[in-house]
Design a protein around this motif. Sequence first.
Motif, PDB file in Angstrom:
ATOM      1  N   TYR A 157      38.503  25.550  16.602  1.00  0.00           N
ATOM      2  CA  TYR A 157      37.478  25.678  17.630  1.00  0.00           C
ATOM      3  C   TYR A 157      36.106  25.894  16.994  1.00  0.00           C
ATOM      4  CZ  TYR A 157      34.987  27.380  21.727  1.00  0.00           C
ATOM      5  OH  TYR A 157      34.078  27.542  22.731  1.00  0.00           O
ATOM      6  N   SER A 158      36.048  26.741  15.978  1.00  0.00           N
ATOM      7  CA  SER A 158      34.789  27.014  15.286  1.00  0.00           C
ATOM      8  C   SER A 158      34.255  25.764  14.611  1.00  0.00           C
ATOM      9  CB  SER A 158      34.972  28.114  14.244  1.00  0.00           C
ATOM     10  OG  SER A 158      35.355  29.315  14.864  1.00  0.00           O
ATOM     11  N   PHE A 159      35.141  24.974  14.015  1.00  0.00           N
ATOM     12  CA  PHE A 159      34.730  23.748  13.338  1.00  0.00           C
ATOM     13  C   PHE A 159      34.028  22.814  14.309  1.00  0.00           C
ATOM     14  CE2 PHE A 159      35.562  19.510  11.571  1.00  0.00           C
ATOM     15  CZ  PHE A 159      34.993  19.670  10.320  1.00  0.00           C
ATOM     16  N   VAL A 160      34.600  22.634  15.489  1.00  0.00           N
ATOM     17  CA  VAL A 160      34.001  21.768  16.505  1.00  0.00           C
ATOM     18  C   VAL A 160      32.690  22.369  17.023  1.00  0.00           C
ATOM     19  CG1 VAL A 160      34.313  20.835  18.837  1.00  0.00           C
ATOM     20  CG2 VAL A 160      36.197  20.759  17.193  1.00  0.00           C
ATOM     21  N   ARG A 161      32.708  23.656  17.318  1.00  0.00           N
ATOM     22  CA  ARG A 161      31.530  24.332  17.863  1.00  0.00           C
ATOM     23  C   ARG A 161      30.364  24.304  16.872  1.00  0.00           C
ATOM     24  NH1 ARG A 161      32.010  30.380  20.401  1.00  0.00           N
ATOM     25  NH2 ARG A 161      30.159  30.289  21.683  1.00  0.00           N
ATOM     26  N   ILE A 162      30.639  24.562  15.603  1.00  0.00           N
ATOM     27  CA  ILE A 162      29.606  24.547  14.572  1.00  0.00           C
ATOM     28  C   ILE A 162      29.077  23.120  14.386  1.00  0.00           C
ATOM     29  CG2 ILE A 162      29.192  24.919  12.098  1.00  0.00           C
ATOM     30  CD1 ILE A 162      29.394  27.528  13.705  1.00  0.00           C
ATOM     31  N   GLY A 163      29.969  22.144  14.438  1.00  0.00           N
ATOM     32  CA  GLY A 163      29.541  20.747  14.311  1.00  0.00           C
ATOM     33  C   GLY A 163      28.576  20.343  15.403  1.00  0.00           C
ATOM     34  N   ILE A 164      28.846  20.772  16.621  1.00  0.00           N
ATOM     35  CA  ILE A 164      27.947  20.469  17.741  1.00  0.00           C
ATOM     36  C   ILE A 164      26.600  21.157  17.533  1.00  0.00           C
ATOM     37  CG2 ILE A 164      27.583  20.864  20.216  1.00  0.00           C
ATOM     38  CD1 ILE A 164      30.650  20.437  20.525  1.00  0.00           C
ATOM     39  N   ARG A 165      26.614  22.406  17.069  1.00  0.00           N
ATOM     40  CA  ARG A 165      25.357  23.122  16.795  1.00  0.00           C
ATOM     41  C   ARG A 165      24.545  22.414  15.715  1.00  0.00           C
ATOM     42  NH1 ARG A 165      24.360  26.856  20.705  1.00  0.00           N
ATOM     43  NH2 ARG A 165      26.250  27.935  21.197  1.00  0.00           N
ATOM     44  N   LYS A 166      25.224  21.937  14.671  1.00  0.00           N
ATOM     45  CA  LYS A 166      24.520  21.242  13.591  1.00  0.00           C
ATOM     46  C   LYS A 166      23.846  19.975  14.105  1.00  0.00           C
ATOM     47  CE  LYS A 166      26.956  22.889   9.541  1.00  0.00           C
ATOM     48  NZ  LYS A 166      27.675  22.544   8.336  1.00  0.00           N
ATOM     49  N   MET A 167      24.531  19.253  14.996  1.00  0.00           N
ATOM     50  CA  MET A 167      23.926  18.043  15.560  1.00  0.00           C
ATOM     51  C   MET A 167      22.736  18.385  16.452  1.00  0.00           C
ATOM     52  SD  MET A 167      27.071  15.434  16.349  1.00  0.00           S
ATOM     53  CE  MET A 167      27.899  16.507  17.500  1.00  0.00           C
ATOM     54  N   ALA A 168      22.845  19.453  17.219  1.00  0.00           N
ATOM     55  CA  ALA A 168      21.783  19.822  18.155  1.00  0.00           C
ATOM     56  C   ALA A 168      20.557  20.403  17.459  1.00  0.00           C
ATOM     57  CB  ALA A 168      22.319  20.819  19.183  1.00  0.00           C
ATOM     58  N   TYR A 169      20.756  21.202  16.401  1.00  0.00           N
ATOM     59  CA  TYR A 169      19.645  21.913  15.774  1.00  0.00           C
ATOM     60  C   TYR A 169      19.219  21.332  14.434  1.00  0.00           C
ATOM     61  CZ  TYR A 169      20.290  25.336  19.396  1.00  0.00           C
ATOM     62  OH  TYR A 169      20.379  25.948  20.619  1.00  0.00           O
ATOM     63  N   GLY A 170      19.953  20.374  13.911  1.00  0.00           N
ATOM     64  CA  GLY A 170      19.574  19.701  12.667  1.00  0.00           C
ATOM     65  C   GLY A 170      19.462  20.662  11.497  1.00  0.00           C
ATOM     66  N   SER A 171      18.372  20.556  10.761  1.00  0.00           N
ATOM     67  CA  SER A 171      18.200  21.359   9.547  1.00  0.00           C
ATOM     68  C   SER A 171      17.920  22.831   9.843  1.00  0.00           C
ATOM     69  CB  SER A 171      17.068  20.779   8.696  1.00  0.00           C
ATOM     70  OG  SER A 171      15.849  20.860   9.394  1.00  0.00           O
ATOM     71  N   ASN A 172      17.671  23.198  11.096  1.00  0.00           N
ATOM     72  CA  ASN A 172      17.441  24.598  11.445  1.00  0.00           C
ATOM     73  C   ASN A 172      18.749  25.395  11.493  1.00  0.00           C
ATOM     74  OD1 ASN A 172      14.706  24.347  11.576  1.00  0.00           O
ATOM     75  ND2 ASN A 172      14.609  24.203  13.794  1.00  0.00           N
ATOM     76  N   PHE A 173      19.879  24.719  11.404  1.00  0.00           N
ATOM     77  CA  PHE A 173      21.174  25.401  11.445  1.00  0.00           C
ATOM     78  C   PHE A 173      22.006  24.948  10.250  1.00  0.00           C
ATOM     79  CE2 PHE A 173      25.609  25.848  12.651  1.00  0.00           C
ATOM     80  CZ  PHE A 173      25.630  27.152  13.107  1.00  0.00           C
ATOM     81  N   THR A 174      22.363  25.894   9.382  1.00  0.00           N
ATOM     82  CA  THR A 174      23.243  25.583   8.251  1.00  0.00           C
ATOM     83  C   THR A 174      24.445  26.510   8.318  1.00  0.00           C
ATOM     84  OG1 THR A 174      22.074  27.111   6.784  1.00  0.00           O
ATOM     85  CG2 THR A 174      21.348  24.809   6.778  1.00  0.00           C
ATOM     86  N   SER A 175      25.562  26.001   7.815  1.00  0.00           N
ATOM     87  CA  SER A 175      26.785  26.775   7.906  1.00  0.00           C
ATOM     88  C   SER A 175      27.733  26.370   6.787  1.00  0.00           C
ATOM     89  CB  SER A 175      27.453  26.509   9.260  1.00  0.00           C
ATOM     90  OG  SER A 175      28.735  27.065   9.313  1.00  0.00           O
ATOM     91  N   GLY A 176      28.548  27.345   6.348  1.00  0.00           N
ATOM     92  CA  GLY A 176      29.622  27.040   5.420  1.00  0.00           C
ATOM     93  C   GLY A 176      30.687  26.212   6.120  1.00  0.00           C
ATOM     94  N   LEU A 177      31.614  25.701   5.359  1.00  0.00           N
ATOM     95  CA  LEU A 177      32.618  24.799   5.923  1.00  0.00           C
ATOM     96  C   LEU A 177      33.616  25.518   6.824  1.00  0.00           C
ATOM     97  CD1 LEU A 177      33.713  21.936   6.005  1.00  0.00           C
ATOM     98  CD2 LEU A 177      35.090  22.487   4.000  1.00  0.00           C
ATOM     99  N   VAL A 178      34.097  26.692   6.415  1.00  0.00           N
ATOM    100  CA  VAL A 178      35.149  27.383   7.165  1.00  0.00           C
ATOM    101  C   VAL A 178      34.563  28.618   7.844  1.00  0.00           C
ATOM    102  CG1 VAL A 178      37.359  28.576   7.012  1.00  0.00           C
ATOM    103  CG2 VAL A 178      36.911  26.587   5.571  1.00  0.00           C
ATOM    104  N   GLN A 179      34.701  28.700   9.149  1.00  0.00           N
ATOM    105  CA  GLN A 179      34.271  29.842   9.946  1.00  0.00           C
ATOM    106  C   GLN A 179      35.434  30.249  10.840  1.00  0.00           C
ATOM    107  OE1 GLN A 179      31.371  31.015   9.260  1.00  0.00           O
ATOM    108  NE2 GLN A 179      30.598  29.267   8.146  1.00  0.00           N
TER     109      GLN A 179
END
Length: 128
Positions: A13-35
């Motif tokens: 669930y986190s992987f999908v949720r973080i992926g959507i955030r990365k698409m929406a916020y671009g370079s303003n949102f960075t994250s490690g691979l596993v959450q």
Amino acid sequence: MRRLANNIISVCYSFVRIGIRKMAYGSNFTSGLVQRISPNVVLEFNRNARVSLGDKVRIHSGGKIKVRSGAELVIGSGAKFNYNCGVFCHRRIVIGPGVEFGPNVLVYDHDHDFRSGGGAQRWCFLLR
């Protein structure tokens, strides 16, 4: 067995949720691979907010992370937030790697003392 199933669901669930955030916020949102962020966690980022999550950040149910416009939130790798924790960022908060919060902890980077004449003062916390 149930605990393993819950962990797998949270990671997926986190992987999908973080992926959507990365698409929406671009370079303003960075994250490690596993959450491991529970599905019951509120993530609210305003426009122009900068958020950086390290690897293996863990947030349990009832957590809230809110970052206002123009603010910056950095959470280090391996940080853990227990049940019902909240992080409310108005300017800048840096939480170091490996920091663990117990249940019901709230982290703010401002105070609510409006009696000082000039409005609320803003603070930056660095937790290690």
